[in-house]
Write an enzyme that holds these catalytic residues in place. Structure first.
Site, PDB file in Angstrom:
ATOM      1  CG  ASP A  40      25.555  20.763   0.739  1.00  0.00           C
ATOM      2  OD1 ASP A  40      25.199  19.889  -0.078  1.00  0.00           O
ATOM      3  OD2 ASP A  40      24.923  20.988   1.793  1.00  0.00           O
ATOM      4  CG  ASN A  88      28.300  11.524  -0.329  1.00  0.00           C
ATOM      5  OD1 ASN A  88      29.225  12.304  -0.483  1.00  0.00           O
ATOM      6  ND2 ASN A  88      27.155  11.899   0.232  1.00  0.00           N
TER       7      ASN A  88
HETATM    8  C1  FPP Z   1      27.143  17.738  -2.388  1.00  0.00           C
HETATM    9  O1  FPP Z   1      26.027  18.353  -3.000  1.00  0.00           O
HETATM   10  C2  FPP Z   1      28.124  17.375  -3.423  1.00  0.00           C
HETATM   11  C3  FPP Z   1      28.617  16.127  -3.647  1.00  0.00           C
HETATM   12  C4  FPP Z   1      28.241  14.948  -2.863  1.00  0.00           C
HETATM   13  C5  FPP Z   1      29.580  15.865  -4.753  1.00  0.00           C
HETATM   14  C6  FPP Z   1      30.597  16.949  -5.004  1.00  0.00           C
HETATM   15  C7  FPP Z   1      31.483  16.566  -6.115  1.00  0.00           C
HETATM   16  C8  FPP Z   1      31.905  17.379  -7.092  1.00  0.00           C
HETATM   17  C9  FPP Z   1      31.558  18.803  -7.178  1.00  0.00           C
HETATM   18  C10 FPP Z   1      32.800  16.810  -8.131  1.00  0.00           C
HETATM   19  C11 FPP Z   1      34.237  17.265  -7.870  1.00  0.00           C
HETATM   20  C12 FPP Z   1      35.164  16.367  -8.577  1.00  0.00           C
HETATM   21  C13 FPP Z   1      36.514  16.354  -8.441  1.00  0.00           C
HETATM   22  C14 FPP Z   1      37.307  15.255  -8.998  1.00  0.00           C
HETATM   23  C15 FPP Z   1      37.264  17.400  -7.770  1.00  0.00           C
HETATM   24  P1  FPP Z   1      24.609  17.656  -2.875  1.00  0.00           P
HETATM   25  O2  FPP Z   1      24.449  16.681  -3.963  1.00  0.00           O
HETATM   26  O3  FPP Z   1      24.453  17.068  -1.503  1.00  0.00           O
HETATM   27  O4  FPP Z   1      23.636  18.867  -3.072  1.00  0.00           O
HETATM   28  P2  FPP Z   1      22.198  19.066  -2.414  1.00  0.00           P
HETATM   29  O5  FPP Z   1      22.432  19.217  -0.932  1.00  0.00           O
HETATM   30  O6  FPP Z   1      21.693  20.296  -3.037  1.00  0.00           O
HETATM   31  O7  FPP Z   1      21.394  17.846  -2.741  1.00  0.00           O
END
Ligand code: FPP
Length: 265
Positions: A40, A88
């Site tokens: 996150d 998501n």
């Molecule tokens: C949450 O941060 C993250 C996600 C929903 C996506 C995570 C995916 C990756 C890091 C890609 C990995 C890929 C592979 C194939 C292993 P957020 O967007 O909720 O962050 P925020 O809370 O700061 O908005």
């Protein structure tokens, strides 16, 4: 300019040395067999830098690569990474599309590295709702890494803990209906055997960077006794060093599983 470069080199050198020392120290203590990670803070990391949220997801891939490498070095057998939840899909279409492309790219681009490093990839989650292009490469990467044995990485993709449990209940109910299973035979082992993580140990440690302290529908059955580690650090800033810090913290926890510490009455 030169000074900046030298400072950077010195800092990197220090980090490398500290990591190495920590790594050796940490290997002396109990190592969790399975670590679950909620990656996150990608969006906030990007916003802080005036970048689009997607840049945070892109940077998050590099963090995951470093953590898997470090985990394999200290003997962790399984990492489960939450990359996309059943919730998501509610994000803006442009972000969902970006993430789907990113998954596809990572599965294609990293295949050789997974094989060189002995990483077995397992994708857990619904799959049916994924675009065909992602489904295809997901199947390929699982097939082409299936014999690797150094570390297993479960990529939770369109994954939800409740959805997983519902599937298990449906499966068990239909076996009871077909008289393949008696109600009295339903126990923890029967349920665990139907989960995406069947044949894997439950995670002993769950790490959530990004400052939120909740489970967000992740591995609800499996983490019943996991130690929880929360940190403010955003996922793209999460380094091997931060990871080792979480493991060191785990090594200081007293795990009682509902019992009492030895010698206490
Ligand atoms: C949450 O941060 C993250 C996600 C929903 C996506 C995570 C995916 C990756 C890091 C890609 C990995 C890929 C592979 C194939 C292993 P957020 O967007 O909720 O962050 P925020 O809370 O700061 O908005």
């Amino acid at each position: 300019m030169l000074k900046k470069l030298i400072d950077k080199l010195v800092t990197n050198q220090e980090v490398a040395t500290t990591s190495k020392r920590n790594l050796e120290e940490i290997k002396q203590g109990p190592i969790p067999e399975h670590v679950a990670i909620i990656m996150d803070g990608n969006g906030r990391w990007a916003k802080q830098r005036g970048l689009p949220r997607t840049a945070g997801h892109q940077a998050g891939v590099d963090s995951l690569k470093k953590i898997v490498e470090c985990a394999a070095k200290i003997g962790i057998g399984y990492i489960t990474a939450y990359t996309f939840s059943t919730e998501n899909w509610k994000r803006p279409q442009s972000e969902v599309d970006f993430l789907m492309k990113l998954f596809q790219q990572v599965f294609e681009k990293e295949l050789d590295r997974f094989n060189q490093q002995g990483v077995k990839v397992k994708i857990i989650g619904y799959k049916d709702r994924l675009p065909d292009s992602v489904k295809q490469v997901a199947e390929q990467v699982m097939k082409k890494t299936e014999n690797n044995q150094k570390i297993i990485i479960n990529i939770a993709l369109d994954y939800g803990g409740r959805a997983e449990i519902i599937e298990v209940i449906k499966n068990i109910a239909s076996r009871v209906k077909d008289e393949q299973l008696k109600i009295e035979e339903i126990d923890e082992a029967e349920i665990a055997a139907q989960l995406y993580t069947a044949d894997q140990p439950d995670p002993e440690l769950l790490i959530r960077p990004g400052g939120e302290e909740r489970l967000s529908n992740f591995l609800l059955w499996q983490i019943a006794y996991a130690e929880l580690y929360f940190t403010q650090t955003y996922w793209p800033d999460f380094t091997a060093e931060t990871f080792l810090q979480a493991i060191a913290d785990f090594q200081n926890r007293e795990r009682r599983f509902g019992g009492l510490k030895e010698g206490r009455c």
